[in-house]
Design an enzyme around this catalytic site. Structure first.
Site, short mmCIF file in Angstrom:
data_model
loop_
_atom_site.label_atom_id
_atom_site.label_comp_id
_atom_site.label_asym_id
_atom_site.label_seq_id
_atom_site.Cartn_x
_atom_site.Cartn_y
_atom_site.Cartn_z
N HIS A 1 3.32 -7.22 1.94
CA HIS A 1 2.78 -8.31 2.81
C HIS A 1 1.58 -9.41 2.15
CE1 HIS A 1 0.18 -5.22 2.96
NE2 HIS A 1 -0.63 -5.56 2.62
N ARG B 1 -1.18 -4.84 -6.27
CA ARG B 1 -1.08 -6.21 -6.15
C ARG B 1 -0.06 -6.66 -7.05
NH1 ARG B 1 -5.82 -7.32 -8.87
NH2 ARG B 1 -7.23 -7.56 -7.25
N GLU C 1 -1.86 -0.49 7.90
CA GLU C 1 -2.88 -1.19 8.73
C GLU C 1 -2.01 -2.38 9.70
OE1 GLU C 1 -3.38 -2.88 4.61
OE2 GLU C 1 -2.46 -5.17 5.02
N HIS D 1 0.61 -1.05 -0.03
CA HIS D 1 -0.03 0.08 0.18
C HIS D 1 0.85 1.04 0.25
CE1 HIS D 1 -3.49 -2.47 1.13
NE2 HIS D 1 -2.42 -2.90 2.09
ZN ZN Z 1 -3.20 -4.86 3.00
#
Ligand code: ZN
Length: 311
Positions: A172, A192, A115, A97
């Protein structure tokens, strides 16, 4: 003022999802591909609805806009956090991200995405991808271009009760069989990197390699700096798992009688096991609540566990 806002989650169906959110959490959601329960969300891609009370039927986003006093009159053009339960029946794609600066510039003013995960359940050999093994930007480009995924990806073993912080720029992925409770900035921007060459409706899902190369942190942060083993935390108090720029996340284990003070503008409160009472309201596994700024004291009975967060 309303003390407790109860939310009806939004569900996202994905190629890697399963049925545990229905079978184990009791959500009345059909399908065998339920990947995510957005338990506390005002994001436009999944804006939760208030259930019961004075605001029954309203969207959380409109509550944020029109009743800011519930949230301690915080500033900001959107509800800042998003709490999800993720059921990975199969591996999630390898992803990364952006931070606020990159997302703001390249993604239409969106927030970046910081996150963190609390592992609710996983198999004996449960694993997560956190970080990578490239030492330089050059090596990063090579490993990705040549598809040397085994060398590139850093996999770590996990157990229920592990907590992992994922900063923007961290490669991740959640691996099959792992169920996590995710607390994140309210953002849905994912790049991605690799999707195991899977097909969805006969086609590979798009990759975002140039954006990924822009944002991936090299070298990756050490694993020790990002993980907390929170299996045995003190009962009947908020145990802080992490506290940073975007959120403070705590674990709460209630046994019998418990009273906790809060000075936060509001609290996100997700019960992930057990049941009991909270300020006169019954709560049980799978409940997603917001405790508004009117709550200064949490008075609880029963036997349950929750992840609690605030900005
Ligand atoms: Zn994530």
């Amino acid at each position: 003022m309303e003390e407790i806002i109860r939310l009806k989650p939004y569900f996202s169906h994905t190629i890697w999802g399963g049925s545990r959110l229905r079978e184990e959490f009791g959500y009345p959601e059909p399908g065998e591909d339920i990947g995510e329960c957005w338990g506390i969300s005002a994001h436009p891609n999944g804006d939760d609805t208030v259930v019961g009370g004075a605001f029954d039927g309203q969207k959380l986003s409109s509550l944020w806009d029109s009743h800011r006093e519930l949230f301690g009159n915080l500033e900001g053009d959107r509800f800042p956090l998003l709490v999800k339960i993720i059921d990975a029946k199969a591996d999630l794609s390898i992803q990364v991200h952006p931070d606020d600066a990159y997302a703001g510039e390249h993604e239409n003013g969106s927030l970046g995405k910081t996150e963190c995960w609390y592992v609710l359940d996983c198999p004996e050999d449960g694993r997560l991808v956190v970080g990578h093994n490239a030492q330089t930007a050059e090596e990063l480009r090579e490993m990705i271009a040549q598809g040397r995924w085994k060398d590139f990806l850093r996999e770590i073993p996990v157990r229920p009760g592990d907590f992992i912080q994922i900063d923007p720029g961290t490669v991740h992925a959640i691996k099959g069989g792992v169920m996590v409770l995710e607390t994140q900035q309210s953002s849905d921007i994912t790049y991605r990197v690799y999707d195991y060459d899977r097909l969805q409706n006969g086609k590979p899902r798009p990759l975002h390699l140039s954006q990924s190369l822009d944002v991936i942190t090299v070298p990756a942060r050490s694993v020790q700096d990002t993980i907390v083993h929170a299996q045995h935390t003190p009962e009947n108090q908020l145990f802080t798992l992490c506290s940073g720029r975007y959120y403070t996340v705590s674990k709460l284990v209630v046994r019998d009688l418990c009273s906790v003070e809060t000075h936060a503008p509001f609290l996100n409160f997700t019960v992930y096991s057990g049941s009991g009472m909270l300020n006169g309201t019954p709560v049980r596994k799978g409940d997603h609540l917001i405790l508004t700024s009117a709550v200064h004291q949490l008075r609880m009975t029963g036997s349950f566990e929750a992840i609690v967060s605030h900005v």
